[in-house]
Design a protein around this motif. Sequence first.
Motif, PDB file in Angstrom:
ATOM      1  N   ASN A   1     -20.591  38.809  -3.015  1.00  0.00           N
ATOM      2  CA  ASN A   1     -20.928  37.343  -3.186  1.00  0.00           C
ATOM      3  C   ASN A   1     -22.293  37.485  -3.404  1.00  0.00           C
ATOM      4  N   LEU A   2     -22.760  36.362  -3.989  1.00  0.00           N
ATOM      5  CA  LEU A   2     -24.430  35.928  -4.072  1.00  0.00           C
ATOM      6  C   LEU A   2     -24.263  34.367  -4.165  1.00  0.00           C
ATOM      7  N   THR A   3     -25.401  33.817  -4.047  1.00  0.00           N
ATOM      8  CA  THR A   3     -25.558  32.362  -4.458  1.00  0.00           C
ATOM      9  C   THR A   3     -26.684  32.309  -5.795  1.00  0.00           C
ATOM     10  N   PHE A   4     -26.447  31.070  -6.313  1.00  0.00           N
ATOM     11  CA  PHE A   4     -27.266  30.871  -7.696  1.00  0.00           C
ATOM     12  C   PHE A   4     -27.593  29.396  -7.488  1.00  0.00           C
ATOM     13  N   THR A   5     -28.676  29.052  -8.342  1.00  0.00           N
ATOM     14  CA  THR A   5     -29.007  27.632  -8.599  1.00  0.00           C
ATOM     15  C   THR A   5     -28.920  27.327 -10.058  1.00  0.00           C
ATOM     16  N   VAL A   6     -28.492  25.973 -10.260  1.00  0.00           N
ATOM     17  CA  VAL A   6     -28.626  25.287 -11.458  1.00  0.00           C
ATOM     18  C   VAL A   6     -29.467  24.260 -11.527  1.00  0.00           C
ATOM     19  N   THR A   7     -29.766  23.724 -12.598  1.00  0.00           N
ATOM     20  CA  THR A   7     -31.026  22.888 -12.846  1.00  0.00           C
ATOM     21  C   THR A   7     -30.559  21.302 -13.507  1.00  0.00           C
ATOM     22  N   ALA A   8     -29.183  21.048 -13.226  1.00  0.00           N
ATOM     23  CA  ALA A   8     -28.898  19.717 -13.763  1.00  0.00           C
ATOM     24  C   ALA A   8     -27.517  19.345 -13.205  1.00  0.00           C
ATOM     25  N   ASP A   9     -27.073  18.010 -13.111  1.00  0.00           N
ATOM     26  CA  ASP A   9     -25.909  17.573 -12.659  1.00  0.00           C
ATOM     27  C   ASP A   9     -25.167  17.457 -13.929  1.00  0.00           C
ATOM     28  N   THR A  10     -24.337  18.492 -14.101  1.00  0.00           N
ATOM     29  CA  THR A  10     -23.218  18.465 -15.370  1.00  0.00           C
ATOM     30  C   THR A  10     -22.035  19.514 -15.101  1.00  0.00           C
ATOM     31  N   ASP A  11     -21.438  19.694 -16.157  1.00  0.00           N
ATOM     32  CA  ASP A  11     -20.136  20.507 -15.914  1.00  0.00           C
ATOM     33  C   ASP A  11     -20.839  22.068 -16.329  1.00  0.00           C
ATOM     34  N   TYR A  12     -20.243  23.041 -15.618  1.00  0.00           N
ATOM     35  CA  TYR A  12     -20.820  24.321 -15.870  1.00  0.00           C
ATOM     36  C   TYR A  12     -19.350  25.424 -16.220  1.00  0.00           C
ATOM     37  N   ARG A  13     -19.735  26.592 -16.651  1.00  0.00           N
ATOM     38  CA  ARG A  13     -18.849  27.547 -16.498  1.00  0.00           C
ATOM     39  C   ARG A  13     -19.408  28.680 -16.079  1.00  0.00           C
ATOM     40  N   ILE A  14     -18.638  29.482 -15.197  1.00  0.00           N
ATOM     41  CA  ILE A  14     -19.307  30.745 -14.816  1.00  0.00           C
ATOM     42  C   ILE A  14     -18.300  31.911 -15.415  1.00  0.00           C
ATOM     43  N   ASN A  15     -19.024  32.851 -15.934  1.00  0.00           N
ATOM     44  CA  ASN A  15     -18.240  33.783 -16.651  1.00  0.00           C
ATOM     45  C   ASN A  15     -18.493  35.221 -15.939  1.00  0.00           C
ATOM     46  N   LEU A  16     -17.657  35.851 -15.728  1.00  0.00           N
ATOM     47  CA  LEU A  16     -17.333  37.277 -14.964  1.00  0.00           C
ATOM     48  C   LEU A  16     -16.830  38.346 -15.987  1.00  0.00           C
ATOM     49  N   ARG A  17     -17.569  39.190 -16.389  1.00  0.00           N
ATOM     50  CA  ARG A  17     -17.229  40.452 -17.405  1.00  0.00           C
ATOM     51  C   ARG A  17     -17.407  41.539 -16.510  1.00  0.00           C
ATOM     52  N   VAL A  18     -16.025  42.451 -16.271  1.00  0.00           N
ATOM     53  CA  VAL A  18     -15.786  43.654 -15.703  1.00  0.00           C
ATOM     54  C   VAL A  18     -15.324  44.825 -16.565  1.00  0.00           C
ATOM     55  N   ASN A  19     -15.977  45.905 -16.577  1.00  0.00           N
ATOM     56  CA  ASN A  19     -15.177  47.192 -17.081  1.00  0.00           C
ATOM     57  C   ASN A  19     -15.047  48.216 -16.189  1.00  0.00           C
ATOM     58  N   ASP A  20     -14.054  49.177 -16.443  1.00  0.00           N
ATOM     59  CA  ASP A  20     -14.046  50.394 -15.576  1.00  0.00           C
ATOM     60  C   ASP A  20     -14.449  51.404 -16.526  1.00  0.00           C
ATOM     61  N   THR A  21     -14.476  52.548 -15.771  1.00  0.00           N
ATOM     62  CA  THR A  21     -15.108  53.870 -16.479  1.00  0.00           C
ATOM     63  C   THR A  21     -14.434  54.365 -17.614  1.00  0.00           C
ATOM     64  N   ALA A  22     -13.247  53.935 -17.692  1.00  0.00           N
ATOM     65  CA  ALA A  22     -12.260  54.222 -18.824  1.00  0.00           C
ATOM     66  C   ALA A  22     -12.619  53.231 -20.150  1.00  0.00           C
ATOM     67  N   GLY A  23     -13.313  52.309 -19.843  1.00  0.00           N
ATOM     68  CA  GLY A  23     -13.575  51.272 -20.985  1.00  0.00           C
ATOM     69  C   GLY A  23     -12.898  50.115 -20.824  1.00  0.00           C
ATOM     70  N   ASN A  24     -11.663  49.922 -19.951  1.00  0.00           N
ATOM     71  CA  ASN A  24     -10.899  48.812 -20.337  1.00  0.00           C
ATOM     72  C   ASN A  24     -11.918  47.333 -19.625  1.00  0.00           C
ATOM     73  N   LEU A  25     -11.539  46.402 -20.339  1.00  0.00           N
ATOM     74  CA  LEU A  25     -12.563  45.158 -19.984  1.00  0.00           C
ATOM     75  C   LEU A  25     -11.764  44.051 -19.606  1.00  0.00           C
ATOM     76  N   ASN A  26     -12.346  43.492 -18.718  1.00  0.00           N
ATOM     77  CA  ASN A  26     -11.587  42.102 -18.205  1.00  0.00           C
ATOM     78  C   ASN A  26     -12.742  40.965 -18.388  1.00  0.00           C
ATOM     79  N   LEU A  27     -12.470  39.643 -18.824  1.00  0.00           N
ATOM     80  CA  LEU A  27     -13.375  38.701 -19.027  1.00  0.00           C
ATOM     81  C   LEU A  27     -12.553  37.533 -18.546  1.00  0.00           C
ATOM     82  N   THR A  28     -13.210  36.811 -17.175  1.00  0.00           N
ATOM     83  CA  THR A  28     -12.633  35.851 -16.728  1.00  0.00           C
ATOM     84  C   THR A  28     -13.540  34.645 -16.540  1.00  0.00           C
TER      85      THR A  28
END
Length: 222
Positions: free
Chosen positions: A164-191
């Motif tokens: 976990n962590l915390t973050f700050t944004v700068t405006a009242d609007t709609d946002y999308r948070i994107n998380l990208r993870v790969n393993d040491t084999a090179g398989n990739l997950n984007l969510t």
Amino acid sequence: LPVSPTISSPSNDTLVTTRNITLSWNNATDVNSQNLTYNLQVATSSTFATVVYSASAITSGPQPTRHNVTVDLNRTTYWWRVRAADGLENGTYNTGNFTIDLTTPNATIDQPVQGANLTSQSNIQFNWTIRDNGAIGRCYYNITRITNVLEVGDTELNCTSATNLTFTVTADTDYRINLRVNDTAGNLNLTNLTFTVTTPGGGGGGGGGGGSADQLFSAGNI
């Protein structure tokens, strides 16, 4: 007696992301300078009790010699060995191993929840859960407005220990948070998921839908 070839690729303990394997080795030498061929075996144990693929009389090629395994291997660990033959004698085997890993990491964003309407631009909680049947490689997140304006640039996470962590944004609007993870084999997950910030007295936007996360990371972080 031919000198043993040495394993080139995949190197020992390598994780690979394909069932169609090409094996390669550095060519052997023969004290009598005779033409060499190679015998190859692939097995599911280090004792080679169960050989799942074999090939013989493989012609020595340019350094290194390469051989395509002509069967689809399963998701498991394999041992392979190769030896040289000069027509009269066989050399000793040299052995390597590799593991086929085709499973993408499991990555979920736990907070904020999809469609959340938050009332503060600061100290927004970001929680995630990441699992993999092998070893996690690298993780990044970024935050964009729904219009794809970058709000928080690509940031690497210590995803093997932090959650976990915390973050700050700068405006009242709609946002999308994107998380990208790969393993040491090179398989990739984007969510990703979307959320809205509407502070008291502010004017937040309407709810947005999910997007294509792979378009939102810089090329070096995909």
